[in-house]
Design a protein around this motif. Structure first.
Motif, PDB file in Angstrom:
ATOM      1  N   LEU A   1       0.965  -1.146  -0.037  1.00 32.17           N
ATOM      2  CA  LEU A   1       0.006   0.035   0.018  1.00 32.17           C
ATOM      3  C   LEU A   1       1.087   1.210   0.069  1.00 32.17           C
ATOM      4  N   PRO A   2       0.643   2.313  -0.658  1.00 31.76           N
ATOM      5  CA  PRO A   2       1.194   3.639  -0.656  1.00 31.76           C
ATOM      6  C   PRO A   2       1.334   4.050   0.880  1.00 31.76           C
ATOM      7  N   PRO A   3       2.272   4.583   1.186  1.00 36.25           N
ATOM      8  CA  PRO A   3       2.546   5.239   2.686  1.00 36.25           C
ATOM      9  C   PRO A   3       1.682   6.353   2.990  1.00 36.25           C
ATOM     10  N   GLN A   4       1.022   6.988   2.081  1.00 38.03           N
ATOM     11  CA  GLN A   4      -0.034   8.098   2.155  1.00 38.03           C
ATOM     12  C   GLN A   4      -1.689   7.409   2.151  1.00 38.03           C
ATOM     13  N   ALA A   5      -1.674   6.209   2.268  1.00 38.38           N
ATOM     14  CA  ALA A   5      -3.145   5.604   2.379  1.00 38.38           C
ATOM     15  C   ALA A   5      -3.718   6.053   3.613  1.00 38.38           C
ATOM     16  N   GLU A   6      -5.018   6.367   3.262  1.00 38.29           N
ATOM     17  CA  GLU A   6      -5.830   6.827   4.519  1.00 38.29           C
ATOM     18  C   GLU A   6      -6.490   5.909   5.063  1.00 38.29           C
ATOM     19  N   ARG A   7      -7.003   6.107   6.012  1.00 41.91           N
ATOM     20  CA  ARG A   7      -8.074   5.094   6.794  1.00 41.91           C
ATOM     21  C   ARG A   7      -8.982   4.890   6.150  1.00 41.91           C
ATOM     22  N   GLY A   8      -9.593   3.646   6.088  1.00 42.79           N
ATOM     23  CA  GLY A   8     -11.026   3.752   5.524  1.00 42.79           C
ATOM     24  C   GLY A   8     -11.129   2.179   5.025  1.00 42.79           C
ATOM     25  N   SER A   9     -12.013   2.209   4.149  1.00 39.63           N
ATOM     26  CA  SER A   9     -12.505   0.824   3.285  1.00 39.63           C
ATOM     27  C   SER A   9     -11.975   0.995   1.840  1.00 39.63           C
ATOM     28  N   TYR A  10     -11.013   0.298   1.414  1.00 34.01           N
ATOM     29  CA  TYR A  10     -10.377   0.128  -0.134  1.00 34.01           C
ATOM     30  C   TYR A  10     -11.132  -1.124  -0.811  1.00 34.01           C
ATOM     31  N   THR A  11     -10.923  -0.962  -2.076  1.00 28.49           N
ATOM     32  CA  THR A  11     -11.366  -2.161  -3.186  1.00 28.49           C
ATOM     33  C   THR A  11     -10.212  -2.485  -3.954  1.00 28.49           C
ATOM     34  N   LEU A  12      -9.995  -3.947  -3.907  1.00 33.85           N
ATOM     35  CA  LEU A  12      -8.912  -4.371  -4.764  1.00 33.85           C
ATOM     36  C   LEU A  12      -9.917  -4.875  -5.951  1.00 33.85           C
ATOM     37  N   GLU A  13      -9.476  -4.437  -7.256  1.00 33.71           N
ATOM     38  CA  GLU A  13     -10.146  -4.948  -8.396  1.00 33.71           C
ATOM     39  C   GLU A  13      -9.110  -5.644  -9.185  1.00 33.71           C
ATOM     40  N   LEU A  14      -9.576  -6.982  -9.537  1.00 36.48           N
ATOM     41  CA  LEU A  14      -8.712  -7.829 -10.783  1.00 36.48           C
ATOM     42  C   LEU A  14      -9.539  -8.161 -11.886  1.00 36.48           C
ATOM     43  N   GLU A  15      -9.079  -7.582 -12.969  1.00 41.41           N
ATOM     44  CA  GLU A  15      -9.553  -7.930 -14.416  1.00 41.41           C
ATOM     45  C   GLU A  15      -8.707  -8.340 -15.253  1.00 41.41           C
ATOM     46  N   PHE A  16      -9.277  -9.496 -15.798  1.00 38.22           N
ATOM     47  CA  PHE A  16      -8.363 -10.119 -16.836  1.00 38.22           C
ATOM     48  C   PHE A  16      -9.234 -10.163 -18.234  1.00 38.22           C
ATOM     49  N   ALA A  17      -8.205  -9.943 -19.285  1.00 38.13           N
ATOM     50  CA  ALA A  17      -9.124  -9.888 -20.595  1.00 38.13           C
ATOM     51  C   ALA A  17      -8.414 -10.372 -21.629  1.00 38.13           C
ATOM     52  N   SER A  18      -8.737 -11.195 -22.460  1.00 33.95           N
ATOM     53  CA  SER A  18      -8.340 -12.128 -23.724  1.00 33.95           C
ATOM     54  C   SER A  18      -9.298 -12.123 -24.457  1.00 33.95           C
ATOM     55  N   LEU A  19      -9.110 -12.822 -25.758  1.00 36.00           N
ATOM     56  CA  LEU A  19      -9.976 -13.018 -26.718  1.00 36.00           C
ATOM     57  C   LEU A  19     -10.921 -14.340 -26.100  1.00 36.00           C
ATOM     58  N   ASP A  20     -10.314 -15.085 -25.464  1.00 38.84           N
ATOM     59  CA  ASP A  20     -10.990 -16.182 -25.108  1.00 38.84           C
ATOM     60  C   ASP A  20     -11.764 -16.184 -23.715  1.00 38.84           C
ATOM     61  N   LEU A  21     -11.286 -15.282 -22.769  1.00 35.55           N
ATOM     62  CA  LEU A  21     -12.072 -15.121 -21.497  1.00 35.55           C
ATOM     63  C   LEU A  21     -11.747 -13.645 -21.036  1.00 35.55           C
ATOM     64  N   ALA A  22     -12.658 -13.475 -20.063  1.00 34.61           N
ATOM     65  CA  ALA A  22     -12.674 -11.925 -19.573  1.00 34.61           C
ATOM     66  C   ALA A  22     -13.243 -12.183 -18.097  1.00 34.61           C
ATOM     67  N   PHE A  23     -12.803 -11.681 -17.142  1.00 35.97           N
ATOM     68  CA  PHE A  23     -13.682 -11.539 -15.722  1.00 35.97           C
ATOM     69  C   PHE A  23     -13.066 -10.333 -15.088  1.00 35.97           C
ATOM     70  N   THR A  24     -13.931  -9.944 -14.215  1.00 33.93           N
ATOM     71  CA  THR A  24     -13.719  -8.822 -12.776  1.00 33.93           C
ATOM     72  C   THR A  24     -13.916  -9.374 -11.973  1.00 33.93           C
ATOM     73  N   GLU A  25     -13.203  -9.203 -10.611  1.00 36.72           N
ATOM     74  CA  GLU A  25     -13.492  -9.677  -9.375  1.00 36.72           C
ATOM     75  C   GLU A  25     -13.050  -8.667  -8.404  1.00 36.72           C
ATOM     76  N   ARG A  26     -13.805  -7.932  -7.479  1.00 33.27           N
ATOM     77  CA  ARG A  26     -13.695  -7.229  -6.426  1.00 33.27           C
ATOM     78  C   ARG A  26     -13.747  -7.633  -5.108  1.00 33.27           C
ATOM     79  N   SER A  27     -12.721  -7.468  -4.164  1.00 40.37           N
ATOM     80  CA  SER A  27     -12.926  -7.626  -2.944  1.00 40.37           C
ATOM     81  C   SER A  27     -12.502  -6.177  -2.010  1.00 40.37           C
ATOM     82  N   GLY A  28     -12.689  -6.290  -0.658  1.00 38.45           N
ATOM     83  CA  GLY A  28     -12.409  -5.046  -0.092  1.00 38.45           C
ATOM     84  C   GLY A  28     -11.312  -5.388   1.348  1.00 38.45           C
ATOM     85  N   PHE A  29     -10.897  -4.427   1.639  1.00 41.38           N
ATOM     86  CA  PHE A  29     -10.271  -4.477   3.117  1.00 41.38           C
ATOM     87  C   PHE A  29     -10.059  -3.014   3.536  1.00 41.38           C
ATOM     88  N   ILE A  30      -9.457  -3.229   4.813  1.00 40.04           N
ATOM     89  CA  ILE A  30      -9.574  -2.036   5.717  1.00 40.04           C
ATOM     90  C   ILE A  30      -8.361  -1.469   6.019  1.00 40.04           C
TER      91      ILE A  30
END
Length: 167
Positions: free
Chosen positions: A136-165
């Protein structure tokens, strides 16, 4: 001592006014779990085993499943490193991997703090575990964050999100 036992012990300590001790114990458990992991990927099951388990001959291919995602530790401090673990299964009817672009974003209140793109990410047949360590960046503020993972290809695509504090 497992994490559930530790949390139960922590509730007892909290009732007696020992909240800082609880946080130290939880931090120690998460730190130990993270230290037992290494960045990279590991094969957990052969393609033939996944093919049989998911009955891939009876379905449209490619068949892709995210079986598990974890963030260790789930509560962080600014500048702290964490492990993002992804476990997936793929049947594609071939032995070759699906090549594509994997984007990892961390955002806070709509503002993107981390935006990393791997343009040659491989999703391989079988079951795989992928551990990625992110700081995490040192300047990250307190609170709820989202991690998003996004994959894209000709055969397959997905997006997943999860949170952390960030505390």
């Amino acid at each position: 001592m497992d994490h559930k036992t530790l949390v139960g012990f922590g509730v007892l300590l909290a009732a007696s006014g020992c909240a800082p001790v609880i946080q130290q114990l939880e931090d120690a458990v998460w730190d130990l779990q993270k230290r037992l992991r290494a960045p990279g990927e590991a094969s957990l099951a052969l393609p033939a085993d996944v093919w049989k388990e998911y009955r891939c001959s009876e379905t449209r291919l490619p068949l892709f499943r995210i079986e598990n995602r974890e963030l260790i530790p789930p509560r962080l401090r600014p500048g702290q490193e964490f492990d993002h673990r992804l476990v997936y299964a793929l049947c594609n009817g071939r032995d070759d991997a699906i090549q594509g672009s994997l984007r990892t974003r961390i955002s806070y209140q709509g503002k993107v703090l981390v935006d990393d793109v791997n343009k040659s990410f491989s999703i391989k047949p079988g079951r795989w575990q992928v551990d990625t360590f992110i700081r995490l960046p040192p300047q990250a503020e307190r609170g709820s964050y989202t991690l998003e993972l996004e994959f894209a290809s000709l055969d397959l695509a997905f997006t997943e999100r999860s949170g952390f504090i960030v505390q």
